[in-house]
Every structure is written in structure tokens, then in C-alpha cells.
Scaffold this motif. Structure first.
Motif, mmCIF file in Angstrom:
data_model
loop_
_atom_site.group_PDB
_atom_site.id
_atom_site.type_symbol
_atom_site.label_atom_id
_atom_site.label_comp_id
_atom_site.label_asym_id
_atom_site.label_seq_id
_atom_site.Cartn_x
_atom_site.Cartn_y
_atom_site.Cartn_z
ATOM 1 N N PRO A 66 28.824 -1.994 51.047
ATOM 2 C CA PRO A 66 27.952 -2.400 52.148
ATOM 3 C C PRO A 66 28.067 -3.911 52.313
ATOM 4 N N CYS B 40 32.543 8.134 52.837
ATOM 5 C CA CYS B 40 32.911 7.634 51.514
ATOM 6 C C CYS B 40 33.262 8.771 50.558
ATOM 7 N N ILE C 286 32.641 1.105 46.904
ATOM 8 C CA ILE C 286 31.594 1.167 47.918
ATOM 9 C C ILE C 286 31.177 -0.259 48.271
ATOM 10 N N TYR D 192 27.930 7.453 56.866
ATOM 11 C CA TYR D 192 28.811 6.620 56.056
ATOM 12 C C TYR D 192 29.061 7.231 54.685
ATOM 13 N N ILE D 193 28.039 7.797 54.086
ATOM 14 C CA ILE D 193 28.215 8.407 52.766
ATOM 15 C C ILE D 193 29.155 9.610 52.856
ATOM 16 N N SER E 222 37.836 -0.966 49.608
ATOM 17 C CA SER E 222 36.613 -0.468 50.228
ATOM 18 C C SER E 222 36.885 -0.137 51.692
ATOM 19 N N PHE F 256 29.591 -1.414 43.320
ATOM 20 C CA PHE F 256 28.761 -1.610 44.507
ATOM 21 C C PHE F 256 29.007 -3.073 44.886
ATOM 22 N N CYS G 170 24.442 3.975 49.301
ATOM 23 C CA CYS G 170 25.701 3.450 48.770
ATOM 24 C C CYS G 170 25.612 3.267 47.256
#
Length: 502
Positions: free
Chosen positions: A216, A196, A214, A192-193, A154, A241, A230
Motif C-alpha cells: 500500500p 494480490c 504487499i 485489491y486483496i 509489488s 508490508f 494488506c
């Protein structure tokens, strides 16, 4: 295509019809996959033969939660609960970025120790503040690629100020010290996305073994829009996630104070509790939380050793398992565990549950713990269709152990002795994607001695610099100690939490 036949071995498949019952037989590997398992598979032409007599063949272990950023801090801290330990392992006042070469070596060291300990898949919650940088993330991927390990990596994120992510943070910290913690505007969900998406495009399924996930950091550290964005991206790419939830009592108090509910309920109400989420820790969950987690089919990465060292508590493993929560095992970072050995976590996870109450019928079984270290861990990584058990069609990620070692002498029960007696010393061979990456206890892709020598040479200057960072951050210690004391002294709703009872 290369072909390998392991002949006359004791096989522990951890999946399929055999499950966790050992049996004698052969295992055929074609390329990177398991092609056949059974008695007397013959002598396929051109195959490399490996004599399995006196050997156990089993799936590689899975480290469901770790942090490569801590690898250089082995043995550095003790007697610090999480909220105080973070000041030094993840300092508020940071120093300069780690040079790329040390970033590479730090990651490589974790991969080396993992492979030699039988771990063929690890989930690295890599945190490299203050910015998210594709080149630095690429350095981490390159280290894992060079070592030959399978990894989910990540680039963990938080966008809520640390003092606003913890109970009593602002009211405890003096204004003059708060002024020293001006980090500028936090990263946005969109920013942030975008990062990613670039990481997924650059690194997904790299070398057939490496994936981006991903992550967070935690629901109290990330805004709802960031958490939801996310989750949406993780679902699109079918990657975990991966987040930290209810590791400590302080976090349990924080959830109640900020949201009037547990952090599990908070995730549920946001629509984030589902089969694609992997929750690291899950110590301070109550019965309602556990029921929601089981109904959602989520996964927990259980970090038994780290939870004990940081004084977080004992996760209610039996109740989580009974509710239908999938369990994997993680070391957490080397700084809060001091090794990357999943064998240590297996033994601790099994033993500590026996101290949670007198009802011995509810203590966990060695078989359950071993499943968590293999197929359950693969489930937390959303890779259970590829790895975690020895089944035809799955990737050839496996380890071979000597059965004439001290840990298996006398041989009473293979599964129990793997959990309670083995520490990795019996490992003879490790294979990832059909490639032998450890042979006779030595890494085949890496010059171990040269790497360790380079790290030892670099450490005095690095650790001296880190000691200065620790000194700068020590000014915050009394206040975080007070935050910790205030929160852990609170009783509001805390009698409902499993962590209070182990």
C-alpha cells in the motif's frame, strides 16, 4: 548438482562468527547454496575451481527500495521537491499504457544495471496505474527472471484521491482543475486483496528467486480498511508490508492535519507497526516515532541519495539504529536518484550523517552502512534467512571484486574502502542462486548491446509522448507549489521532527 569452489579468497561474510571481519579461505557452493566456508576445503571432485587470490568475496548488495517505473526518466528532472516531481514522474493526467515490450525493457534495464553494480536482490515497488493487471505484472516478473536477479515485486496501490491525501490539497486547487481529476471510483480493499491473492498464487517463489510483496503506497493515500487488509494478507504469506512513511515535511504536516498525530503513531494505533513492516524513507520521524518503531522491530529502507535530490531531508540514522530499527539501503527510482548503484547510496549515507551534528561519536560507521547494504537489506525484504550474508545453508548470492583496483590501492581497510572508495568498477563476477550472472563485467544471460540498442531506438518516440503528458500536467504545478510552500512553512509541532535538524 553443480559444484563451485572459490579458493584462496579474501572473504567478508557479513554474518555468522566472522561478521564484518575479512578473512582468508575457501567457499564451496553446491547447487544454489553455500555448502562450506573455511580454510583449505580440499578439492571436491567434479567442482569448478575459481581462483580467489587477490579477490574479495562478499554477499551481493540489496536494493531495499526502488521503482522500476522510473527507469526511462534518468536525468530528466532536478530542483523539484517530491510533491512537484510527482506531477511529472507519476502524472495525474496519464497517457496510454506503456506497451508490453517497453514495460519488459524498462524492467530489464533496471535489472541489468543492478546486477552489474553488485545488487543481487532488489525490492521493486512497481506502480502501473490505472489498473492492476496480472499480465503486466507477469511481464515485470519475466524480465527479472530472464536477467537472473532475485527480486521482491509489488503492485503498489492507493485508493484515496491525490488531493485528499495531501495537506491543503482541496482548498488550494481551483474547482475547474479539480473537475479534471475525476478518476472514477477507487479500488476497494476487497478488490485489491483478490488481485494480490492471484498474484501470490501465480508468482510466489517463481524460479526460486522472485516473490510478490504487499505495498500500500502510504498511510495518507490508503483507507484504513485497505491498509489492514494488506497487512493481514502480508502476514499470512510472510511477505513484507512495504509502504512509504514520512518522506517529506509535507507528509508530516498532512499526518498532523488529518489525524492529529504523526503517521507513525497512526500506523501504531491501527496495529500496523510490527516486525513485518518495511518503511521507505522515515525522514520526518520524531523521538516518539523512533521509540515506537524500535519497540516494534520494524525495518526502514533508507534512500539517502533520493532524499537529498528531492529535498526531503536527512533521516536520523543513528537514532533509528540505536532504537533497534533494522536499516536497509535503497536507491529509490532511477528518476529521483539517476542510478541504481547501491555503492553510491552507501557512500552518501555514510558521508551525509557526518553533517547532522558535531558529536562525531554518533556518526555512522562504515561497518553499519555495509550491513545495511547487505544483511539489513535482506531483513527489510524478509529474506534474511536466505540471503544477505555468506553462511552455510544460505543461497549463493555473492559478488567478487578485484583487490588490485584503484579503489583498494593501497589496501588499508576493506570495509571502509567498500563504503567510501568503491563504485562498482572493481566487480568481476556476480552470482545469484549459485549461477554466475555477471562474468568479467558482462551479463551472462542477456545480450546487453542488443537490449541497449533497442531501448535507444524506442526512446525518442516514447519521450516525445511523455513530454506531451508533462505539458498537460504542468497546469497543476503552481498549485502544488503553493501546497508545498504552505506545508513547509507550518511550524505546528514541526520542531519535534528529526528532519528539521537533519
Amino acid at each position: 548438482m553443480s559444484t563451485i569452489l572459490i579458493r584462496n579468497a579474501t572473504i567478508l561474510a557479513m554474518g555468522g562468527e566472522q561478521g564484518s571481519t575479512p578473512f582468508s579461505g575457501d567457499l564451496l557452493i553446491e547447487g544454489n547454496r553455500i555448502a562450506a566456508i573455511g580454510p583449505d576445503l580440499g578439492d571436491p571432485p567434479g567442482s569448478k575451481l575459481i581462483d580467489g587470490r587477490g579477490r574479495l568475496v562478499m554477499p551481493g548488495l540489496v536494493n531495499a527500495h526502488t521503482h522500476s517505473g522510473e527507469t526511462f526518466f534518468r536525468g530528466r528532472y532536478e530542483r523539484l521537491p517530491l510533491e512537484l516531481w510527482l506531477l511529472y514522474a507519476y502524472p495525474l493526467l496519464m497517457g496510454p499504457l506503456l506497451p508490453p515490450r517497453l514495460l519488459y525493457l524498462r524492467t530489464l534495464l533496471l535489472a541489468m544495471e543492478s546486477l552489474k553494480g553488485g545488487v543481487t536482490l532488489l525490492c521493486d515497488d512497481f506502480f502501473d496505474p490505472p489498473h492492476h493487471d496480472l499480465d503486466r505484472l507477469g511481464t515485470v516478473f519475466r524480465a527479472y527472471e530472464d536477467a537472473g536477479i532475485r527480486a521482491n515485486v509489488s503492485s503498489a496501490v492507493m485508493n484515496i484521491h491525490p488531493l485528499d491525501a495531501i495537506a491543503h490539497g482541496r482548498r488550494t486547487m481551483p474547482p475547474e482543475l479539480q473537475a479534471r481529476l475525476d478518476f472514477g471510483p477507487p479500488i476497494s480493499a476487497a478488490g485489491y486483496i483478490d488481485y494480490c491473492r492471484s498474484a501470490l498464487a501465480a508468482f510466489q517463489d517463481k524460479a526460486g528467486r522472485l516473490r510478490f510483496m504487499i505495498a500500500p503506497s502510504a498511510p495518507q493515500r490508503c483507507t484504513p480498511d485497505l491498509m489492514l487488509a494488506c497487512d493481514e494478507l502480508a502476514r499470512q504469506w510472510h511477505v513484507p508490508f512495504h509502504t512509504h512513511v514520512l518522506e517529506t515535511k509535507v507528509q508530516a504536516v498532512t499526518g498532523q492535519l488529518f489525524h492529529g498525530k504523526s503517521l507513525i503513531r497512526y500506523l501504531h494505533d491501527l496495529g500496523l507497526l510490527h516486525a513485518g513492516i518495511t518503511i521507505a524513507h522515515s525522514v520526518w520521524v520524531d523521538d516518539d516515532d523512533i521509540a515506537m518503531m524500535g519497540a516494534a522491530g520494524c525495518s526502514v529502507a533508507h534512500n539517502a541519495v533520493s532524499n537529498l535530490k528531492l529535498g526531503a531531508g536527512i533521516a536520523p540514522l543513528r537514532r533509528l539504529i540505536d532504537a533497534g530499527v533494522s536499516i536497509g539501503l535503497g536507491t529509490d527510482g532511477v528518476c529521483s536518484n539517476d542510478t541504481a548503484r547501491i555503492f553510491d547510496v552507501m557512500r552518501t549515507a555514510a558521508l551525509v550523517q557526518s553533517a547532522t551534528g558535531p558529536d562525531h561519536e554518533r556518526w555512522v560507521l562504515a561497518q553499519e552502512v555495509l550491513k545495511a547494504a547487505t544483511l539489513g537489506g535482506a531483513r527489510t525484504a524478509l529474506l534474511e534467512e536466505r540471503t544477505g550474508s555468506l553462511e552455510v545453508g544460505k543461497r549463493a548470492d555473492l559478488i567478487m571484486l578485484r583487490l588490485d583496483s584503484l579503489a583498494f590501492t593501497p589496501l588499508n581497510d576493506i570495509v571502509r574502502q567498500l563504503v567510501y572508495a568503491e563504485n562498482g568498477a572493481s566487480i568481476e563476477r556476480v552470482m545469484v542462486e549459485g549461477e554466475i550472472v555477471v562474468e568479467q563485467g558482462r551479463l551472462t544471460r542477456i545480450d546487453e548491446d542488443a537490449v541497449l540498442a533497442e531501448i535507444r531506438q524506442a526512446m525518442p518516440a516514447f519521450l516525445a509522448e511523455h513530454a506531451e503528458i508533462e505539458a498537460r500536467n504542468s497546469v497543476f504545478l503552481p498549485y502544488f507549489d503553493e501546497i508545498h510552500r504552505r506545508a513547509t512553512a507550518q511550524d505546528v509541532g514541526m520542531d519535534r521532527y528529526a528532519g528539521t535538524r537533519g
